[in-house]
Design a protein around this motif. Structure first.
Motif, PDB file in Angstrom:
ATOM      1  N   MET A   1      10.161 -25.875  24.379  1.00 32.79           N
ATOM      2  CA  MET A   1      10.690 -25.344  23.294  1.00 32.79           C
ATOM      3  C   MET A   1      12.092 -25.326  23.424  1.00 32.79           C
ATOM      4  O   MET A   1      12.619 -25.105  24.398  1.00 32.79           O
ATOM      5  N   GLU A   2      12.615 -25.624  22.265  1.00 31.50           N
ATOM      6  CA  GLU A   2      13.963 -25.593  21.972  1.00 31.50           C
ATOM      7  C   GLU A   2      14.672 -24.878  20.688  1.00 31.50           C
ATOM      8  O   GLU A   2      14.009 -25.134  19.803  1.00 31.50           O
ATOM      9  N   PHE A   3      15.552 -24.408  20.872  1.00 28.28           N
ATOM     10  CA  PHE A   3      16.326 -23.579  19.525  1.00 28.28           C
ATOM     11  C   PHE A   3      17.813 -23.638  19.726  1.00 28.28           C
ATOM     12  O   PHE A   3      18.376 -23.511  20.752  1.00 28.28           O
ATOM     13  N   PHE A   4      18.370 -23.286  18.694  1.00 28.26           N
ATOM     14  CA  PHE A   4      19.948 -22.713  18.537  1.00 28.26           C
ATOM     15  C   PHE A   4      19.797 -21.486  17.763  1.00 28.26           C
ATOM     16  O   PHE A   4      19.320 -21.466  16.670  1.00 28.26           O
ATOM     17  N   ILE A   5      20.655 -20.549  18.451  1.00 28.36           N
ATOM     18  CA  ILE A   5      20.930 -19.274  17.779  1.00 28.36           C
ATOM     19  C   ILE A   5      22.374 -19.426  17.265  1.00 28.36           C
ATOM     20  O   ILE A   5      23.198 -19.434  18.100  1.00 28.36           O
ATOM     21  N   PRO A   6      22.509 -19.338  15.914  1.00 30.08           N
ATOM     22  CA  PRO A   6      23.958 -19.351  15.221  1.00 30.08           C
ATOM     23  C   PRO A   6      24.589 -18.131  15.288  1.00 30.08           C
ATOM     24  O   PRO A   6      24.165 -17.294  14.540  1.00 30.08           O
ATOM     25  N   MET A   7      25.255 -17.853  16.332  1.00 32.90           N
ATOM     26  CA  MET A   7      26.007 -16.515  16.483  1.00 32.90           C
ATOM     27  C   MET A   7      27.203 -16.690  17.357  1.00 32.90           C
ATOM     28  O   MET A   7      27.457 -17.806  17.985  1.00 32.90           O
ATOM     29  N   VAL A   8      28.294 -15.708  17.346  1.00 34.28           N
ATOM     30  CA  VAL A   8      29.000 -15.633  18.266  1.00 34.28           C
ATOM     31  C   VAL A   8      28.629 -15.252  19.601  1.00 34.28           C
ATOM     32  O   VAL A   8      28.189 -13.828  19.398  1.00 34.28           O
ATOM     33  N   PRO A   9      28.547 -15.849  20.573  1.00 32.39           N
ATOM     34  CA  PRO A   9      28.150 -15.412  21.755  1.00 32.39           C
ATOM     35  C   PRO A   9      28.707 -14.214  22.272  1.00 32.39           C
ATOM     36  O   PRO A   9      30.081 -14.104  22.328  1.00 32.39           O
ATOM     37  N   PRO A  10      28.054 -13.321  22.967  1.00 33.75           N
ATOM     38  CA  PRO A  10      28.603 -11.863  23.464  1.00 33.75           C
ATOM     39  C   PRO A  10      29.476 -12.477  24.876  1.00 33.75           C
ATOM     40  O   PRO A  10      29.242 -13.392  25.565  1.00 33.75           O
ATOM     41  N   THR A  11      30.657 -11.792  24.841  1.00 32.27           N
ATOM     42  CA  THR A  11      31.489 -11.972  26.107  1.00 32.27           C
ATOM     43  C   THR A  11      31.419 -11.013  27.039  1.00 32.27           C
ATOM     44  O   THR A  11      31.919 -11.016  28.119  1.00 32.27           O
ATOM     45  N   ILE A  12      31.012 -10.016  26.553  1.00 25.45           N
ATOM     46  CA  ILE A  12      30.584  -8.698  27.487  1.00 25.45           C
ATOM     47  C   ILE A  12      29.344  -9.108  28.410  1.00 25.45           C
ATOM     48  O   ILE A  12      28.408  -9.899  27.730  1.00 25.45           O
ATOM     49  N   THR A  13      29.468  -8.901  29.435  1.00 23.17           N
ATOM     50  CA  THR A  13      28.066  -9.243  30.419  1.00 23.17           C
ATOM     51  C   THR A  13      27.453  -8.217  31.253  1.00 23.17           C
ATOM     52  O   THR A  13      28.099  -7.190  31.376  1.00 23.17           O
ATOM     53  N   HIS A  14      26.472  -8.708  31.807  1.00 24.66           N
ATOM     54  CA  HIS A  14      25.457  -7.514  32.621  1.00 24.66           C
ATOM     55  C   HIS A  14      26.341  -6.747  33.659  1.00 24.66           C
ATOM     56  O   HIS A  14      26.183  -5.974  34.253  1.00 24.66           O
ATOM     57  N   GLN A  15      27.266  -7.617  34.171  1.00 23.37           N
ATOM     58  CA  GLN A  15      28.205  -7.224  35.143  1.00 23.37           C
ATOM     59  C   GLN A  15      29.072  -5.937  34.835  1.00 23.37           C
ATOM     60  O   GLN A  15      29.787  -5.343  35.555  1.00 23.37           O
ATOM     61  N   GLU A  16      29.337  -5.707  33.610  1.00 21.80           N
ATOM     62  CA  GLU A  16      30.127  -4.754  33.259  1.00 21.80           C
ATOM     63  C   GLU A  16      29.500  -3.460  33.089  1.00 21.80           C
ATOM     64  O   GLU A  16      29.996  -2.452  32.205  1.00 21.80           O
ATOM     65  N   LYS A  17      28.260  -3.093  33.866  1.00 17.49           N
ATOM     66  CA  LYS A  17      27.690  -1.718  33.744  1.00 17.49           C
ATOM     67  C   LYS A  17      28.735  -0.782  34.405  1.00 17.49           C
ATOM     68  O   LYS A  17      29.654  -1.321  35.216  1.00 17.49           O
ATOM     69  N   LYS A  18      28.550   0.411  34.106  1.00 22.00           N
ATOM     70  CA  LYS A  18      29.597   1.510  34.319  1.00 22.00           C
ATOM     71  C   LYS A  18      28.649   2.351  35.449  1.00 22.00           C
ATOM     72  O   LYS A  18      27.598   2.451  35.421  1.00 22.00           O
ATOM     73  N   VAL A  19      29.462   3.270  36.280  1.00 17.80           N
ATOM     74  CA  VAL A  19      28.909   4.062  37.181  1.00 17.80           C
ATOM     75  C   VAL A  19      29.817   5.558  36.990  1.00 17.80           C
ATOM     76  O   VAL A  19      31.169   5.243  36.926  1.00 17.80           O
ATOM     77  N   ARG A  20      29.084   6.640  37.012  1.00 19.13           N
ATOM     78  CA  ARG A  20      29.760   7.851  36.992  1.00 19.13           C
ATOM     79  C   ARG A  20      29.221   8.771  38.137  1.00 19.13           C
ATOM     80  O   ARG A  20      27.795   8.336  38.750  1.00 19.13           O
ATOM     81  N   VAL A  21      29.797   9.479  38.583  1.00 24.06           N
ATOM     82  CA  VAL A  21      29.304  10.493  39.954  1.00 24.06           C
ATOM     83  C   VAL A  21      28.763  11.889  39.238  1.00 24.06           C
ATOM     84  O   VAL A  21      29.647  12.519  38.581  1.00 24.06           O
ATOM     85  N   VAL A  22      27.527  11.995  39.623  1.00 25.87           N
ATOM     86  CA  VAL A  22      27.002  13.430  38.780  1.00 25.87           C
ATOM     87  C   VAL A  22      26.331  14.296  40.141  1.00 25.87           C
ATOM     88  O   VAL A  22      25.363  13.474  40.784  1.00 25.87           O
TER      89      VAL A  22
END
Length: 128
Positions: A1-22
């Protein structure tokens, strides 16, 4: 299967998760931009989910096409985000909506990122 998604790809990535201490314990969370990017990507991918998920090994070919601006159409993008971080978000989304049983089935990957006149994400999944 192959396809093209016409969109501006996200530049934010999974690596940008945040952490806080509770109460002395780290709590990880996704910032709103990452949640929005994930939802948008899953909405576009939803149009292409196979009737039956892949159960065996696959090759995933992905071409990330970012708006070219002052760059030449087709030139490689040599700046962030990193391809491995882009792929992590994409494969997580593809797993959640049912492209395959588990993204561990992706045994071969070809990933490229370009500046392009027409932004979007080209995706090809081939059973091995």
């Amino acid at each position: 299967m192959e396809f093209f998604i016409p969109m501006v790809p996200p530049t934010i990535t999974h690596q940008e998760k945040k952490v806080r201490v509770v109460n002395g314990k780290p709590i990880f969370y996704e910032p709103e931009k990452l949640k929005t990017a994930r939802q948008k990507l899953m909405a576009y991918l939803g149009y292409h989910v196979p009737e039956e998920p892949f159960h065996t090994g696959v090759q995933l070919v992905t071409k990330w096409c970012f708006p070219r601006g002052r760059h030449k159409d087709g030139d490689y993008r040599l700046t962030k985000p990193d391809t491995d971080n882009l792929q992590k978000l994409l494969k997580d989304c593809m797993t959640v909506i049912g492209f395959w049983d588990d993204d561990a089935l992706v045994a071969s990957e070809v990933v490229e990122k370009f500046w392009a006149e027409i932004p979007g994400i080209y995706i090809k999944v081939t059973e091995l």
